[in-house]
Scaffold this active site. Structure first.
Site, PDB file in Angstrom:
ATOM      1  N   GLN A 123       0.852  -1.195   0.000  1.00 17.60           N
ATOM      2  CA  GLN A 123       0.000   0.000   0.000  1.00 17.60           C
ATOM      3  C   GLN A 123       0.888   1.246   0.000  1.00 17.60           C
ATOM      4  O   GLN A 123       1.484   1.582   1.026  1.00 17.60           O
ATOM      5  CB  GLN A 123      -0.881  -0.033   1.264  1.00 17.60           C
ATOM      6  CG  GLN A 123      -1.836   1.115   1.431  1.00 17.60           C
ATOM      7  CD  GLN A 123      -2.491   1.081   2.822  1.00 17.60           C
ATOM      8  OE1 GLN A 123      -2.048   0.346   3.704  1.00 17.60           O
ATOM      9  NE2 GLN A 123      -3.522   1.866   3.007  1.00 17.60           N
ATOM     10  N   GLY A 124       0.977   1.918  -1.143  1.00 19.43           N
ATOM     11  CA  GLY A 124       1.834   3.097  -1.269  1.00 19.43           C
ATOM     12  C   GLY A 124       1.036   4.363  -1.053  1.00 19.43           C
ATOM     13  O   GLY A 124       0.751   5.106  -2.005  1.00 19.43           O
ATOM     14  N   SER A 126       1.375   6.503   2.398  1.00 26.15           N
ATOM     15  CA  SER A 126       2.125   7.469   3.225  1.00 26.15           C
ATOM     16  C   SER A 126       3.385   7.959   2.534  1.00 26.15           C
ATOM     17  O   SER A 126       4.047   7.214   1.809  1.00 26.15           O
ATOM     18  CB  SER A 126       2.520   6.830   4.556  1.00 26.15           C
ATOM     19  OG  SER A 126       1.403   6.347   5.228  1.00 26.15           O
ATOM     20  N   SER A 158       4.677  -1.302   4.017  1.00 28.71           N
ATOM     21  CA  SER A 158       4.799  -2.681   4.512  1.00 28.71           C
ATOM     22  C   SER A 158       4.808  -3.655   3.346  1.00 28.71           C
ATOM     23  O   SER A 158       4.050  -3.481   2.378  1.00 28.71           O
ATOM     24  CB  SER A 158       3.620  -3.025   5.429  1.00 28.71           C
ATOM     25  OG  SER A 158       3.512  -2.096   6.478  1.00 28.71           O
ATOM     26  N   GLU A 241      -9.552  -1.328   5.767  1.00 28.10           N
ATOM     27  CA  GLU A 241      -8.342  -1.649   6.515  1.00 28.10           C
ATOM     28  C   GLU A 241      -8.633  -2.200   7.911  1.00 28.10           C
ATOM     29  O   GLU A 241      -8.004  -3.150   8.354  1.00 28.10           O
ATOM     30  CB  GLU A 241      -7.444  -0.402   6.613  1.00 28.10           C
ATOM     31  CG  GLU A 241      -6.062  -0.727   7.148  1.00 28.10           C
ATOM     32  CD  GLU A 241      -5.034   0.377   6.848  1.00 28.10           C
ATOM     33  OE1 GLU A 241      -5.394   1.405   6.268  1.00 28.10           O
ATOM     34  OE2 GLU A 241      -3.870   0.177   7.223  1.00 28.10           O
ATOM     35  N   GLU A 361      -4.170   9.870  18.146  1.00 28.08           N
ATOM     36  CA  GLU A 361      -4.683  11.250  18.213  1.00 28.08           C
ATOM     37  C   GLU A 361      -5.738  11.474  17.129  1.00 28.08           C
ATOM     38  O   GLU A 361      -6.785  12.079  17.376  1.00 28.08           O
ATOM     39  CB  GLU A 361      -3.541  12.270  18.033  1.00 28.08           C
ATOM     40  CG  GLU A 361      -2.548  12.327  19.182  1.00 28.08           C
ATOM     41  CD  GLU A 361      -1.570  11.153  19.196  1.00 28.08           C
ATOM     42  OE1 GLU A 361      -1.491  10.424  18.190  1.00 28.08           O
ATOM     43  OE2 GLU A 361      -0.896  10.962  20.217  1.00 28.08           O
TER      44      GLU A 361
HETATM   45  C1  LIG Z   1       4.040  -0.681  11.515  1.00 29.44           C
HETATM   46  C2  LIG Z   1       3.564   0.333  10.500  1.00 29.44           C
HETATM   47  C3  LIG Z   1       3.196  -0.078   9.229  1.00 29.44           C
HETATM   48  C4  LIG Z   1       2.771   0.849   8.274  1.00 29.44           C
HETATM   49  N1  LIG Z   1       2.457   0.402   7.005  1.00 29.44           N
HETATM   50  C5  LIG Z   1       2.080   1.294   6.060  1.00 29.44           C
HETATM   51  C6  LIG Z   1       1.832   0.874   4.708  1.00 29.44           C
HETATM   52  O1  LIG Z   1       1.949  -0.318   4.383  1.00 29.44           O
HETATM   53  N2  LIG Z   1       1.511   1.789   3.777  1.00 29.44           N
HETATM   54  C7  LIG Z   1       1.377   3.122   4.085  1.00 29.44           C
HETATM   55  O2  LIG Z   1       1.047   3.908   3.201  1.00 29.44           O
HETATM   56  N3  LIG Z   1       1.618   3.571   5.358  1.00 29.44           N
HETATM   57  C8  LIG Z   1       1.972   2.684   6.343  1.00 29.44           C
HETATM   58  N4  LIG Z   1       2.245   3.132   7.619  1.00 29.44           N
HETATM   59  C9  LIG Z   1       2.215   4.563   7.874  1.00 29.44           C
HETATM   60  C10 LIG Z   1       1.077   5.044   8.756  1.00 29.44           C
HETATM   61  O3  LIG Z   1      -0.146   4.984   8.072  1.00 29.44           O
HETATM   62  C11 LIG Z   1       1.448   6.479   9.178  1.00 29.44           C
HETATM   63  O4  LIG Z   1       2.596   6.391   9.993  1.00 29.44           O
HETATM   64  C12 LIG Z   1       0.332   7.145   9.927  1.00 29.44           C
HETATM   65  O5  LIG Z   1      -0.751   7.404   9.090  1.00 29.44           O
HETATM   66  C13 LIG Z   1       0.798   8.478  10.571  1.00 29.44           C
HETATM   67  O6  LIG Z   1       1.400   9.303   9.615  1.00 29.44           O
HETATM   68  P1  LIG Z   1       2.837   9.945   9.880  1.00 29.44           P
HETATM   69  O7  LIG Z   1       3.765   8.873  10.301  1.00 29.44           O
HETATM   70  O8  LIG Z   1       3.173  10.764   8.689  1.00 29.44           O
HETATM   71  O9  LIG Z   1       2.656  10.892  11.138  1.00 29.44           O
HETATM   72  P2  LIG Z   1       1.990  12.358  11.132  1.00 29.44           P
HETATM   73  O10 LIG Z   1       0.702  12.311  10.399  1.00 29.44           O
HETATM   74  O11 LIG Z   1       3.013  13.341  10.692  1.00 29.44           O
HETATM   75  O12 LIG Z   1       1.709  12.554  12.671  1.00 29.44           O
HETATM   76  C14 LIG Z   1       2.713  12.974  13.604  1.00 29.44           C
HETATM   77  C15 LIG Z   1       2.046  13.185  14.952  1.00 29.44           C
HETATM   78  O13 LIG Z   1       1.074  14.242  14.845  1.00 29.44           O
HETATM   79  C16 LIG Z   1      -0.212  13.782  15.268  1.00 29.44           C
HETATM   80  N5  LIG Z   1      -1.265  14.386  14.424  1.00 29.44           N
HETATM   81  C17 LIG Z   1      -1.290  14.448  13.068  1.00 29.44           C
HETATM   82  N6  LIG Z   1      -2.430  15.049  12.648  1.00 29.44           N
HETATM   83  C18 LIG Z   1      -3.140  15.354  13.763  1.00 29.44           C
HETATM   84  C19 LIG Z   1      -4.393  15.995  13.996  1.00 29.44           C
HETATM   85  N7  LIG Z   1      -5.169  16.404  12.973  1.00 29.44           N
HETATM   86  N8  LIG Z   1      -4.807  16.130  15.276  1.00 29.44           N
HETATM   87  C20 LIG Z   1      -4.031  15.706  16.320  1.00 29.44           C
HETATM   88  N9  LIG Z   1      -2.833  15.116  16.163  1.00 29.44           N
HETATM   89  C21 LIG Z   1      -2.390  14.945  14.905  1.00 29.44           C
HETATM   90  C22 LIG Z   1      -0.169  12.284  15.059  1.00 29.44           C
HETATM   91  O14 LIG Z   1      -1.087  11.613  15.902  1.00 29.44           O
HETATM   92  C23 LIG Z   1       1.281  11.962  15.444  1.00 29.44           C
HETATM   93  O15 LIG Z   1       1.421  11.836  16.827  1.00 29.44           O
HETATM   94  C24 LIG Z   1       2.688   2.234   8.595  1.00 29.44           C
HETATM   95  C25 LIG Z   1       3.045   2.648   9.889  1.00 29.44           C
HETATM   96  C26 LIG Z   1       3.498   1.734  10.840  1.00 29.44           C
HETATM   97  C27 LIG Z   1       3.882   2.218  12.204  1.00 29.44           C
END
Ligand SMILES: Cc1cc2nc3c(=O)[nH]c(=O)nc-3n(C[C@H](O)[C@H](O)[C@H](O)COP(=O)(O)OP(=O)(O)OC[C@H]3O[C@@H](n4cnc5c(N)ncnc54)[C@H](O)[C@@H]3O)c2cc1C
Length: 378
Positions: A123-124, A126, A158, A241, A361
């Protein structure tokens, strides 16, 4: 809400239990690659007997299972100590999205190899600057004759190291409002313009990767759901999902808790009222999680769409799993922290639970806005 299973549900459960008893997947291998192969083998065995995707319609190789039967499937898998199938993203996300939005040719081409784990999906979505706020993604796709040329970077992808196909969301119209300029592609990972670089996690394994896309080419016929419609198609993927996994996860949590109670018992720790109290609280939370997951199911059956319970169960599960693994470290002491041991793995892996599949959050915002009717945060 009716928590008793009807006759067809009981028959489904018993047939599946008998199948799982005859097809014991055996002990989980330690090494990452062996573990993956083990999950591929298990999925192939499921597929051979029509169990790989019970929730898919029979014309696509599923069993047309009801939502409750689908929940039973994941519960029984967890109870039998069986792994999630290797192509879990294909089965739960790509398949249902292609069924909803795909052309007859796309359904014909992509669905069968998902079931048999011949073609693994990732899943591309993020990107380094687009996670919770997915619609701000920057990966660009530019039309070039009957192809699209894609440039950008994805992250946390992933299973990309095993994947043949990627559910890719890219920006095709930079002038349009951010939710409207996106298109959903089925991208072939086996091409020069795609580089997969594993990211090593705190557990030592590399479940996910960075994905560098530099001039990758995607034919027009691999657009899913139409140009500019990527946001809607991506929402279908995201809706799927959390649906089934809640049941698998709550059973795994229950098993982990039972194991901790047994280990604490062997150490005579259950006599300590403070420890008994903390374990009791986790027991309560595990039960609430199970019942909330079923309440979510009832809401879908009644109203035809998932309610906010999906966000609630994901949030509750991640919090409870983190508390449980922390309690294991408190109770078992240094023994729980031995590198390579089961408890140290669980403790470290649980850190990501409150991020993956929607951060806590963001889930709290959903519950606040859509369940409690509080004013919007933005
Ligand atoms: C084990 C694992 C597997 C994953 N697999 C995939 C995958 O296969 N494909 C894929 O596309 N992604 C994948 N992800 C990514 C995952 O979907 C993202 O990490 C997640 O959506 C959060 O985005 P970010 O890491 O950019 O954090 P950000 O969105 O930048 O968030 C940073 C912090 O800010 C907080 N925050 C952000 N927006 C708000 C808001 N509006 N209100 C309050 N707080 C807020 C968040 O809660 C967090 O604490 C995976 C992540 C993990 C940990």
């Amino acid at each position: 809400m009716d928590l008793t299973f009807n006759e067809p549900e009981l028959a489904f459960r018993d047939e599946l239990r008998a199948w799982l008893a005859d097809h014991d997947p055996g002990r989980e291998p330690d090494s990452e690659d062996a573990n993956y192969e083990w999950r591929v083998d298990f999925q192939r065995a499921l597929a051979r007997d029509g169990w790989a995707a019970v929730h898919w319609p029979p014309e696509y190789g599923g069993r047309g299972a009801t939502l409750t039967q689908s929940a039973i499937f994941f519960e029984e898998l967890g109870r039998a100590g069986a792994p999630l199938p290797a192509n879990v993203l294909g089965l739960l996300l790509a398949g249902p999205t292609i069924m909803s939005w795909g052309t007859p040719e796309q359904k014909e081409r992509y669905l069968t190899p998902i079931l048999s784990a011949e073609e693994i999906w990732c899943q591309g979505f993020s990107e380094p600057d687009a996670g919770s706020d997915l619609a701000s993604l920057k990966t660009r796709a530019v039309k070039d004759g009957d192809h699209w040329v894609v440039t950008g970077q994805k992250v946390w992808t992933s299973a990309a190291q095993y994947a043949k196909w990627c559910m890719l969301v890219a920006r095709t119209d930079p002038e349009a409002p951010k939710h409207k300029g996106l298109t959903y592609f089925l991208m072939d990972m086996e091409q020069e313009g795609v580089t997969v670089r594993p990211l090593r996690q705190i557990t030592g394994e590399s479940e996910f990767n960075e994905l560098f896309i530099d001039g990758a080419r995607i034919p027009d016929e691999n657009v899913l759901g139409g140009e500019g419609n990527g946001w809607k198609v991506a929402l279908t993927t995201l809706m799927n999902e959390r649906a089934g996994l809640a049941f698998f996860l709550q059973v795994r949590l229950r098993q982990l808790l039972d194991r901790l109670i047994a280990e604490a018992g062997q150490r005579g720790q259950l006599e300590d009222p403070v420890i008994a109290d903390r374990l009791g609280e986790l027991h309560l939370k595990a039960e609430i999680l199970r019942l909330t997951a079923y309440r979510g199911l009832t809401a879908i059956e009644k109203y035809g769409q998932p309610g906010p319970e999906g966000s609630l169960t994901k949030w509750m599960w991640s919090e409870t799993n983190q508390q449980l693994t922390q309690l294991a470290a408190d109770l078992l002491g240094p023994a729980a922290l031995t590198a390579g041991g089961r408890w140290s793995y669980e403790l470290l892996r649980a850190r990501g639970n409150s991020i993956e599949g929607g951060t806590t959050e963001v889930l709290k915002n959903i519950v606040a806005e859509r369940v409690l009717g509080l004013p919007k945060a933005r």
